[in-house]
Design a protein around this motif. Structure first.
Motif, PDB file in Angstrom:
ATOM      1  N   GLN A  46      56.435 -61.545 -12.173  1.00 13.06           N
ATOM      2  CA  GLN A  46      57.079 -60.944 -12.819  1.00 13.06           C
ATOM      3  C   GLN A  46      57.676 -61.063 -13.565  1.00 13.06           C
ATOM      4  OE1 GLN A  46      58.693 -58.506 -10.028  1.00 13.06           O
ATOM      5  NE2 GLN A  46      58.320 -57.164  -9.859  1.00 13.06           N
ATOM      6  N   GLN A  47      57.978 -62.919 -13.851  1.00 15.68           N
ATOM      7  CA  GLN A  47      58.919 -63.683 -14.670  1.00 15.68           C
ATOM      8  C   GLN A  47      57.881 -64.390 -15.770  1.00 15.68           C
ATOM      9  OE1 GLN A  47      61.486 -66.018 -12.683  1.00 15.68           O
ATOM     10  NE2 GLN A  47      62.679 -63.849 -11.956  1.00 15.68           N
ATOM     11  N   ASP A  86      53.699 -53.762  -8.096  1.00 14.06           N
ATOM     12  CA  ASP A  86      54.913 -54.655  -7.441  1.00 14.06           C
ATOM     13  C   ASP A  86      55.460 -54.873  -5.940  1.00 14.06           C
ATOM     14  OD1 ASP A  86      55.182 -51.965  -7.055  1.00 14.06           O
ATOM     15  OD2 ASP A  86      56.605 -51.983  -9.028  1.00 14.06           O
ATOM     16  N   TYR A  87      54.227 -54.855  -4.916  1.00 12.03           N
ATOM     17  CA  TYR A  87      55.051 -55.037  -3.136  1.00 12.03           C
ATOM     18  C   TYR A  87      54.222 -55.336  -3.066  1.00 12.03           C
ATOM     19  CZ  TYR A  87      51.374 -50.630  -3.778  1.00 12.03           C
ATOM     20  OH  TYR A  87      50.939 -50.410  -3.742  1.00 12.03           O
ATOM     21  N   LYS A 145      56.888 -61.525  -1.366  1.00  6.42           N
ATOM     22  CA  LYS A 145      57.853 -60.904  -2.403  1.00  6.42           C
ATOM     23  C   LYS A 145      58.477 -61.827  -3.297  1.00  6.42           C
ATOM     24  CE  LYS A 145      60.114 -57.739   0.982  1.00  6.42           C
ATOM     25  NZ  LYS A 145      60.580 -56.625   1.330  1.00  6.42           N
ATOM     26  N   SER A 146      58.910 -62.453  -2.371  1.00  7.69           N
ATOM     27  CA  SER A 146      59.079 -63.626  -3.683  1.00  7.69           C
ATOM     28  C   SER A 146      58.148 -64.199  -4.613  1.00  7.69           C
ATOM     29  CB  SER A 146      59.325 -65.183  -2.819  1.00  7.69           C
ATOM     30  OG  SER A 146      59.581 -66.153  -3.761  1.00  7.69           O
ATOM     31  N   ILE A 198      55.787 -62.187  -6.044  1.00  7.51           N
ATOM     32  CA  ILE A 198      55.877 -61.353  -6.907  1.00  7.51           C
ATOM     33  C   ILE A 198      56.839 -61.208  -7.971  1.00  7.51           C
ATOM     34  CG2 ILE A 198      56.063 -59.082  -7.270  1.00  7.51           C
ATOM     35  CD1 ILE A 198      54.340 -58.486  -4.014  1.00  7.51           C
ATOM     36  N   THR A 199      58.137 -61.932  -7.438  1.00  5.48           N
ATOM     37  CA  THR A 199      58.649 -62.032  -8.295  1.00  5.48           C
ATOM     38  C   THR A 199      58.504 -63.067  -9.265  1.00  5.48           C
ATOM     39  OG1 THR A 199      60.717 -61.218  -6.675  1.00  5.48           O
ATOM     40  CG2 THR A 199      61.475 -62.328  -8.573  1.00  5.48           C
ATOM     41  N   GLU A 200      58.042 -64.191  -9.057  1.00  2.00           N
ATOM     42  CA  GLU A 200      58.049 -64.586  -9.621  1.00  2.00           C
ATOM     43  C   GLU A 200      56.251 -64.778 -11.031  1.00  2.00           C
ATOM     44  OE1 GLU A 200      56.559 -69.882 -10.129  1.00  2.00           O
ATOM     45  OE2 GLU A 200      57.063 -68.555  -7.330  1.00  2.00           O
TER      46      GLU A 200
END
Length: 240
Positions: free
Chosen positions: A118-119, A168-169, A111-112, A114-116
């Motif tokens: 996305q940015q 996104d998951y 999850k972490s 994926i967040t990275e």
């Protein structure tokens, strides 16, 4: 009972009993119609042939018409398409299926990441080299072109349901936790009716035959005197 997998022993026992009773009813009916002799020495091949002859004689099965095949095709075109083609990159955080705690921890790591991504999606190559446990890391995480049946079912299901881009998951499979990007997606094409009409007809005929046979067995059960066991005629999978 071993031929009737179930959630518990009692369910397997019930299904086994139902199967034995249905088999005996069919055999008795075939004997009554003169298609079996009732001789205890009869072998399984002869018995199967007699039961098959009885079903062919007793069960009337209408054949699917061309119009019915066409309607079924038009109502179920999603089942008559070529497989989508996907170009996929991924990062695998490897963990065996039995490592529940490890998988939970890796899901949070995924999850972490994926967040990275996305940015800043350009950091994917760096994250592959740092985190991936898949040999595809040598190709920057690329799995190449994937169609149906070319990867494990749980991973495939998520890919086929997703749109292009970063999913996104985290996706969990038997190998661990995946972070996936679909770079390109080519949806499958519906096959023309002329190409698959024989298969549609075969499927519909088999479905009607199963239903007609189930109704015949239902009648035998209803007419028979059975003690010590009660059939649930509405829910038994053996007569549906």
């Amino acid at each position: 009972m071993q031929h009737h997998p179930a959630d518990n022993q009692r369910s397997a026992m019930i299904q086994s009993a139902q199967s034995l009773i249905i088999g005996e009813l069919l055999k008795q009916q075939a004997i009554a119609l003169g298609l079996l002799t009732g001789d205890e020495a009869i072998n399984s091949i002869e018995e199967a042939a007699g039961l098959q002859a009885m079903l062919e004689q007793e069960v009337q099965v209408p054949q699917a018409s061309a119009e019915e095949c066409q309607r079924f095709y038009e109502s179920n075109q999603q089942h008559f398409s070529t497989s989508p083609l996907l170009e996929v990159r991924h990062i695998l955080l490897g963990a065996p299926p039995e490592d529940v705690t490890g998988r939970m921890q890796l899901t949070e790591v995924a999850k972490s990441l994926i967040t990275e991504l996305q940015q800043d999606l350009s950091c994917f190559k760096e994250l592959v080299n740092k985190h991936s446990d898949c040999p595809s890391k040598q190709q920057q995480g690329s799995l190449g072109q994937i169609s149906k049946g070319q990867t494990v079912a749980e991973f495939e299901k998520a890919l086929l349901a997703a749109d292009s881009g970063l999913i996104d998951y985290p996706i969990e499979s038997r190998y661990g936790v995946h972070i996936a990007i679909i770079d390109r997606r080519v949806d499958g094409q519906v096959l023309p009716f002329e190409f698959i009409k024989d298969k549609v007809e075969e499927y519909l005929n088999e479905r009607v035959q199963r239903k007609a046979t189930a109704q015949y067995i239902h009648t035998l059960i209803s007419d028979a005197k059975i003690t010590g066991f009660t059939f649930d005629l509405e829910s038994s999978p053996l007569i549906q």
